[in-house]
Design an enzyme around this catalytic site. Structure first.
Site, short mmCIF file in Angstrom:
data_model
loop_
_atom_site.label_atom_id
_atom_site.label_comp_id
_atom_site.label_asym_id
_atom_site.label_seq_id
_atom_site.Cartn_x
_atom_site.Cartn_y
_atom_site.Cartn_z
N ARG B 55 -2.35 9.16 2.68
CA ARG B 55 -2.12 10.44 3.34
C ARG B 55 -0.64 10.74 3.53
NH1 ARG B 55 -4.97 11.34 8.56
NH2 ARG B 55 -6.76 10.30 7.64
N THR B 56 0.16 9.73 3.86
CA THR B 56 1.60 9.99 4.00
C THR B 56 2.20 10.34 2.64
OG1 THR B 56 1.70 8.46 5.84
CG2 THR B 56 3.78 9.04 4.83
N LYS B 83 5.73 -8.27 -9.91
CA LYS B 83 6.18 -9.36 -10.78
C LYS B 83 7.43 -10.02 -10.22
CE LYS B 83 4.71 -6.56 -14.70
NZ LYS B 83 5.28 -5.65 -15.69
N ARG B 105 8.20 3.70 1.93
CA ARG B 105 7.27 3.05 2.87
C ARG B 105 7.31 1.57 2.51
NH1 ARG B 105 2.09 3.61 5.64
NH2 ARG B 105 3.07 5.50 6.42
N HIS B 133 8.67 5.54 12.11
CA HIS B 133 8.04 6.49 11.21
C HIS B 133 8.50 7.87 11.68
CE1 HIS B 133 5.45 8.17 8.37
NE2 HIS B 133 4.26 7.83 8.83
#
Lengths: 190, 309
Positions: B55-56, B83, B105, B133
């Site tokens: 959603r963000t 990796k 994020r 946030h």
């Protein structure tokens, strides 16, 4: 702001005073009524901030002369400007369209000073996203020349030949406490 | 405005109000039939998501696209990051691709701050660990302002897992800047140690705080982080800190119920409360796009600021 008028340094010259501005707006209202056959389908859209005040004044004159209420709105063009990358991000003005919208209407854009024409170009782009007017006309209190785009006004308060080193500053009662148009030599006006 | 948005504490009162006022104007765009502006044409925004958050991410993506920016979504899963590529090498790759802004994020608190030192573009923190946030706080403040008017002197209760919540921290900082009085409500085990230095009040008793709150913001109980015995049972948590119909009845009539989502219905918030007219939960999602458009516009919409940072 208003102080700048009374203490206008050498180089600043008052081009129009209050009564001049009023007379110019009265004439423009008559011209709008004449060219639009009574202003039936007209919507006035002012470009913030001073264009909006001018649009309201034009509407008041039209109401007085013709007894007709012409819808007035404001159209902020900041997000459509082509010089955004040249200056820090600026605060947005208000965009408010009349309740009936602009589809099929004759939109008269109203701005205080017409210069390069880039603001008007941005306004045309913005209109494009908002609806489809039947036609768009342009009213400016002062046309100072130096167009950079093929744009011309339909209604002009005063044609003011200027040099590019000068700047034109419009003061309006609603915003600045008094009506005046100044021509400044410094280039800091805009 | 600074070049990056990493913490809600970076925002002065004027900055915060500028963002909220800009969002107010931009909100009208989402009511139009053409929901698009040419403002960020030719600019590239990279969504760099090391943690899943659909959603963000789609909120930032919608915001950037409505401003005509090009959007590149980069999720860590299945990329070179899994990796073993370092954050710095990822940053250099983005830099080479010409990213004007990176929305990041990350599960590690402080990752956006590190990234900001490596890239030339703007960095927007979309949630880092348990730290911050800031765009969530902005959209919450925007939602409150639209419903309540000014935030000056308003009382906001933030309830639940404060310990793991970056939303709570960013909200406390931003709301304090905007002049609201915040009370955090949680069981003692779910307060962080440093909470004493935050600009807010604290309580363990939700029922005492409710009647004087203009806004009650419920936090999600993050089951995935409940790796220790923070509270005895979910049922007990729900009885002491869950927002049900009886508790809502004790709130003032104008008071709002907020939740950053995703909700655990029946746990921290009762389903009927979440769906009630005073709940702003769906509105918050729409406002998220608007608030993020305002942030992206103010960070990217002008010239690169050079000396003015």
């Amino acid at each position: 702001m208003a102080d700048a008028i009374s203490h206008a340094r050498g180089g600043a010259r008052a081009v129009l005073d209050g009564p001049d501005i009023n007379r110019a707006l009265i004439r423009i209202s008559h011209e709008i009524l004449e060219r639009t056959k009574g202003g039936e389908n007209v919507v006035l859209l002012g470009i913030p901030t001073r264009g909006v005040h001018l649009a309201h004044r034009l509407a008041a004159h039209i109401r007085q002369f013709e007894g007709r209420s012409v819808p007035v709105g404001s159209l902020d063009v900041t997000m459509y400007r082509d010089d955004l990358r040249l200056r820090p991000a600026r605060a947005l003005g208000r965009t408010e369209l009349p309740a009936d919208g602009i589809d099929g209407r004759l939109v008269v854009l109203v701005d205080d000073v017409l210069y390069s024409g880039r603001t008007v170009r941005a306004a045309l782009d913005a209109l494009n996203d908002l609806g489809r007017p039947q036609a768009v006309q342009l009213a400016a209190l002062v046309d100072r020349g130096h167009r950079e785009l093929p744009i011309r006004p339909d209604y002009v308060g005063k044609n003011l030949p200027t040099s590019k080193a000068e700047s034109v500053k419009v003061y309006l009662e609603e915003n600045d406490g008094r009506d005046a148009v100044l021509l400044l030599k410094e280039e800091d006006g805009r | 405005m600074r070049r990056h948005l990493i913490s809600a504490a970076d925002l002065s009162r004027d900055d915060a109000l500028l963002i909220l006022d800009t969002a107010d104007e931009l909100a009208k765009i989402s009511e139009r039939s053409i929901k698009k502006l040419p403002t960020l044409r030719g600019r590239t925004v990279v969504n760099l998501f090391f943690e899943d958050s659909t959603r963000t991410r789609i909120s930032f993506e919608a915001a950037a696209k409505r401003l005509s920016a090009d959007v590149i979504n980069f999720s860590a899963k299945g990329s070179s990051v899994s990796k073993g590529e370092s954050l710095k090498d990822t940053a250099l790759t983005l830099e080479a691709m010409g990213a004007d802004a990176v929305v990041i994020r990350h599960s590690a608190s402080g990752a956006p701050h590190r990234l900001a030192g490596w890239v030339r573009g703007s960095v927007v923190n979309a949630g880092d660990g348990t730290h911050e946030h800031p765009t969530q706080a902005l959209l919450d403040a925007f939602t409150m302002r639209r419903r309540l008017g000014s935030l000056e002197g308003r009382r906001v209760a933030i309830v639940g897992d404060v310990l793991h919540s970056r939303v709570a921290r960013s909200n406390v900082l931003l709301l304090a800047t905007l002049g609201a009085e915040v009370t955090l409500v949680a069981p003692p085990t779910l307060f962080p140690v440093s909470v004493g230095s935050w600009p807010c009040e604290f309580s363990y008793d939700l029922d005492a705080v409710l009647p004087k709150s203009d806004v009650v913001m419920m936090l999600r109980v993050q089951r995935e982080r409940m790796n220790a015995a923070f509270f005895p049972t979910e049922r007990e948590y729900s009885r002491r800190y869950g927002l049900d119909r009886d508790r809502v009845a004790r709130m003032p009539d104008h008071a709002l119920v907020m939740h950053p989502g995703p909700m655990n219905r029946g746990m921290e918030i009762a389903a009927e409360v979440a769906d009630s007219p005073r709940s702003t939960i769906v509105e918050q999602v729409a406002n998220g796009v608007t608030a993020r458009m305002a942030v992206l516009y103010l960070l990217l919409g002008g010239a690169e600021l050079g000396g003015e940072n």
